[in-house]
Design a protein around this motif. Structure first.
Motif: not given
Length: 259
Positions: A137-163
């Motif tokens: 039941v837990l897994i069935d419920q987990l599968i149907i839960m909505p997802t969100q994004h609360f992350d701060f991506p750190i780019p690989k590109e050197p200048r963007l990584r510095k920013i």
């Protein structure tokens, strides 16, 4: 003395059942695991306190009524605030309906209770039929839960990584994308294109993600809204509240009551 958010005697990959869970109650001070990975997927849910995760090249924050999903064999570290109560749920990676990438999953009251209940069942008894049915039941419920994004991506590109590093160190820096572009000797269009290419967001939305993460942390630390607005470089408290409500659908004060 150092405190780590893990039980050194617990090995999630040693269990054959679909899901296994355990709960850790608050340490005296903030604690963190070193970077690690495992075969089972992991869901981290805070019942109280505050949790941040570093997953690959992104920083994630776990707000109230959410949990972070960490896919199989994904390097990550987990930091929890002092006196936090945190559930860790480990799930067999063979269950293909679950996300293949790191994501924030909304947690319904039912799912929250199912995960919490599993934490209190002895691991040696988690293969009993009653527990197996609970896990299904837990897994069935987990599968149907909505997802969100609360992350701060750190780019690989050197200048963007510095920013990214500068924004993390000085979140009140309000330089425009044009001013950042001039600083790194490129055109505004080039910088905007690079950010979109690397993190999939506009520069403004990328920085807003960071402000949300920091706001969640500061609210959890019981910091006054006025000080949060100042620390993040907003011209006024009302400007910060407007930003927060637009992103979260609630004011910082109302959000604080939910945590």
């Amino acid at each position: 003395m150092e405190y780590y958010f893990f039980d050194p005697l617990f090995d999630s990959d040693a269990f054959s059942q679909k899901a296994v869970a355990y709960m850790l109650n608050g340490f005296e001070q903030e604690s963190e695991t070193p970077m690690h990975q495992h075969k089972k997927c992991q869901l981290v849910m805070a019942l109280s306190g505050f949790v941040t995760c570093k997953i690959a090249d992104s920083i994630w924050v776990i707000p109230a009524n959410c949990a972070v999903w960490i896919p199989t064999e994904t390097a990550h570290s987990i930091r929890v605030s002092s006196n936090a109560q945190v559930c860790s749920l480990f799930i067999d990676s063979a269950i293909t309906e679950l996300p293949e990438q790191a994501v924030m999953i909304s947690i319904s009251p039912l799912l929250r209770e199912l995960i919490t209940s599993l934490c209190y069942i002895d691991h040696c008894q988690q293969q009993q039929q009653t527990t197996v049915r609970l896990v299904d039941v837990l897994i069935d419920q987990l599968i149907i839960m909505p997802t969100q994004h609360f992350d701060f991506p750190i780019p690989k590109e050197p200048r963007l990584r510095k920013i990214a590093e500068q924004l993390l160190d000085y979140p009140a820096d309000r330089r425009t994308v044009g001013e950042w572009a001039t600083h790194y000797a490129m055109s505004e269009r080039t910088l905007s294109r690079l950010v979109k290419q690397e993190v999939g967001l506009s520069f403004a939305r990328w920085r807003a993600q960071l402000h949300l993460i920091l706001a969640f942390k500061k609210l959890s630390d019981r910091m006054p809204v006025q000080r949060i607005a100042d620390d993040l470089g907003y011209e006024s408290v009302s400007a910060f509240i407007t930003f927060f409500k637009k992103k979260m659908g609630t004011t910082p004060k109302q959000y604080f009551k939910q945590t």
